[in-house]
Design a protein around this motif. Structure first.
Motif, PDB file in Angstrom:
ATOM      1  N   THR A  44       4.340   3.902   2.709  1.00  0.00           N
ATOM      2  CA  THR A  44       4.849   2.668   2.109  1.00  0.00           C
ATOM      3  C   THR A  44       6.290   2.382   2.559  1.00  0.00           C
ATOM      4  O   THR A  44       6.611   1.252   2.931  1.00  0.00           O
ATOM      5  CB  THR A  44       4.742   2.767   0.572  1.00  0.00           C
ATOM      6  N   ASP A  80      -3.598   0.092  -0.790  1.00  0.00           N
ATOM      7  CA  ASP A  80      -3.628   1.360  -1.523  1.00  0.00           C
ATOM      8  C   ASP A  80      -3.783   0.973  -2.985  1.00  0.00           C
ATOM      9  O   ASP A  80      -2.810   0.718  -3.691  1.00  0.00           O
ATOM     10  CB  ASP A  80      -2.337   2.158  -1.311  1.00  0.00           C
ATOM     11  N   ARG A 114      -3.536   3.781  -7.079  1.00  0.00           N
ATOM     12  CA  ARG A 114      -2.637   3.855  -8.235  1.00  0.00           C
ATOM     13  C   ARG A 114      -1.961   2.500  -8.381  1.00  0.00           C
ATOM     14  O   ARG A 114      -1.587   1.881  -7.385  1.00  0.00           O
ATOM     15  CB  ARG A 114      -1.503   4.859  -7.977  1.00  0.00           C
ATOM     16  N   GLN A 140       5.069  -0.506  -5.837  1.00  0.00           N
ATOM     17  CA  GLN A 140       6.055   0.015  -4.902  1.00  0.00           C
ATOM     18  C   GLN A 140       6.128  -0.857  -3.644  1.00  0.00           C
ATOM     19  O   GLN A 140       7.214  -1.198  -3.175  1.00  0.00           O
ATOM     20  CB  GLN A 140       5.687   1.457  -4.522  1.00  0.00           C
ATOM     21  N   ASP A 155      -1.109  -1.333   3.937  1.00  0.00           N
ATOM     22  CA  ASP A 155      -0.836  -0.028   3.322  1.00  0.00           C
ATOM     23  C   ASP A 155      -2.171   0.551   2.841  1.00  0.00           C
ATOM     24  O   ASP A 155      -3.050  -0.181   2.397  1.00  0.00           O
ATOM     25  CB  ASP A 155       0.104  -0.218   2.118  1.00  0.00           C
TER      26      ASP A 155
HETATM   27 MG   LIG Z   1       2.369   4.656  -0.588  1.00  0.00          MG
END
Ligand SMILES: [Mg+2]
Ligand SMILES: Nc1nc2c(ncn2[C@@H]2O[C@H](COP(=O)(O)OP(=O)(O)OP(=O)(O)O)[C@@H](O)[C@H]2O)c(=O)[nH]1
Length: 352
Positions: free
Chosen positions: A154, A177, A180, A186, A229
């Motif tokens: 990331t 991604d 989570r 993020q 990502d």
């Molecule tokens: Mg990551």
């Protein structure tokens, strides 16, 4: 620009340089040293401790012995470093892929019932996959960032987005991604900092659906680059191919090309990180590497081990937690920076 990268490498490789060159310097104590068995063993150990890989360390030590013994069996630090510098550069510049070329078609969603007609089908621009019609090849560059969790995917995406944006490219991010919720957040935070948009759907969404949306957005907004990502928590090879393969095939169907897949390798994790990265590169097609966290390690020699074991090109290097701590890998500058500062002559700034 070039100078900037050199200085970044120089700064980022500080720990490796200190750990390696300073210890080597200790061995010489400022004068000439007899290249006996014991000294050569210690040089070899130092090369291995900088994580250059056993095979390269042995080969380089042998070269030191061969080339310098001709000069009467005694050597100075400068002459030994010169052999190492040249060998390292040569290894990095002549590395060829050591892994079998792979295709995103190996395990399709349709299961094992039918064999693919042709190995690697669809892996080049404009080729269709199975019965899917050949799409128009789009100009959109899609960069697919993969790797073990925590390696720096990331952060590297943010850095790469920043670099490409500075270069005048229109960049969009895709938060695929979805493992989570924090991972999506993020990436969004980084996107905000860098000043690019990020397409997301939230935790648990199908990564392929997120990427499908992101591709539509990228096309509608006339983007130049889409960076995707991905989750690193893909324990088995089957999982890896099933999940990432599905996303890669969505990209291919929409753009007419396979994504440019960059594997992130944590420079801090040494040989262990390297073997984990190898599992990725042996399972899915990977075009190049992003080597991260070189600033935090004395084992920057890992680039040599990568060349030796995988032979995949290092495309970018991460050397810190800020967006600017990133550079396009350049073997020559990297090697110069690795050995910079060991003599007054080398210490001088390179001429523009
Ligand atoms: Mg990551
Ligand atoms: N010092 C240093 N830290 C880095 C570098 N790149 C990433 N990091 C740090 O490494 C940690 C993990 O980075 P992430 O970018 O979240 O890694 P990831 O691969 O996306 O992790 P997952 O999403 O959990 O799979 C963070 O604390 C980053 O700040 C680097 O080049 N140097």
């Amino acid at each position: 620009m070039i100078r900037g990268a050199f200085n970044r490498f120089r700064q980022g490789l500080k720990k490796t340089r200190e750990g390696f060159v300073d210890k080597l310097q200790g061995l010489f104590g400022g004068g000439k040293v007899r290249l006996d068995e014991d000294t050569l063993d210690r040089i070899e150990e130092l090369l291995i401790s900088a994580d250059m890989g056993v095979k390269s360390a042995v080969a380089i030590t042998r070269n030191i012995e061969k080339r310098l013994k001709e000069e009467g069996g005694e050597a100075t630090l400068a002459s030994v470093l010169e052999v190492i510098r040249r060998d390292v550069q040569e290894i990095l510049m002549t590395a060829t892929p050591k892994l079998k070329p792979l295709s995103w078609d190996v395990e399709d969603d349709s299961g094992p019932k039918k064999k693919k007609k042709k190995k690697g089908a669809g892996s080049t621009p404009g080729e269709g996959v199975g019965d899917v019609p050949v799409p128009a090849v789009s100009d959109l560059r899609v960069i697919f960032v993969v790797g073990v969790n925590g390696t720096g995917k990331t952060t590297s995406i943010a850095k790469l987005a920043h670099m490409l944006k500075q270069d005048g490219r229109k960049v969009l991010l895709a938060a695929a991604d979805t493992f989570r919720a924090a991972a999506v957040e993020q990436l969004q935070i980084w996107a905000g900092r860098v000043g690019v948009d990020c397409i997301s759907q939230g935790k648990g969404a199908d990564p392929a659906a997120v990427v499908f949306d992101a591709l539509s957005a990228a096309e509608a907004r006339g983007m130049d680059v889409l960076i995707v990502d991905t989750a690193g928590r893909l324990h088995t090879k089957t999982n890896l191919m099933a999940e990432l393969g599905k996303v890669a095939r969505v990209i291919r169907r929409r753009t007419g090309r396979d994504p440019e897949t960059l594997l992130v390798v944590d420079g801090n994790t040494g040989q262990n990180g390297l073997s984990q990265a190898r599992i990725f590169a042996e399972t899915i097609p990977v075009q190049g590497l992003i080597l991260t966290k070189l600033d935090g390690t004395a084992k920057g020699g890992i680039v040599v081990a990568i060349a030796e074991t995988m032979g995949l090109p290092v495309a970018y290097v991460g050397m810190g937690e800020k967006v600017e701590d990133f550079a396009v890998f350049d073997a020559e500058q990297f090697t110069e920076a690795l050995f910079a500062g060991w003599s007054a002559e080398q210490e001088q700034e390179p001429e523009e």
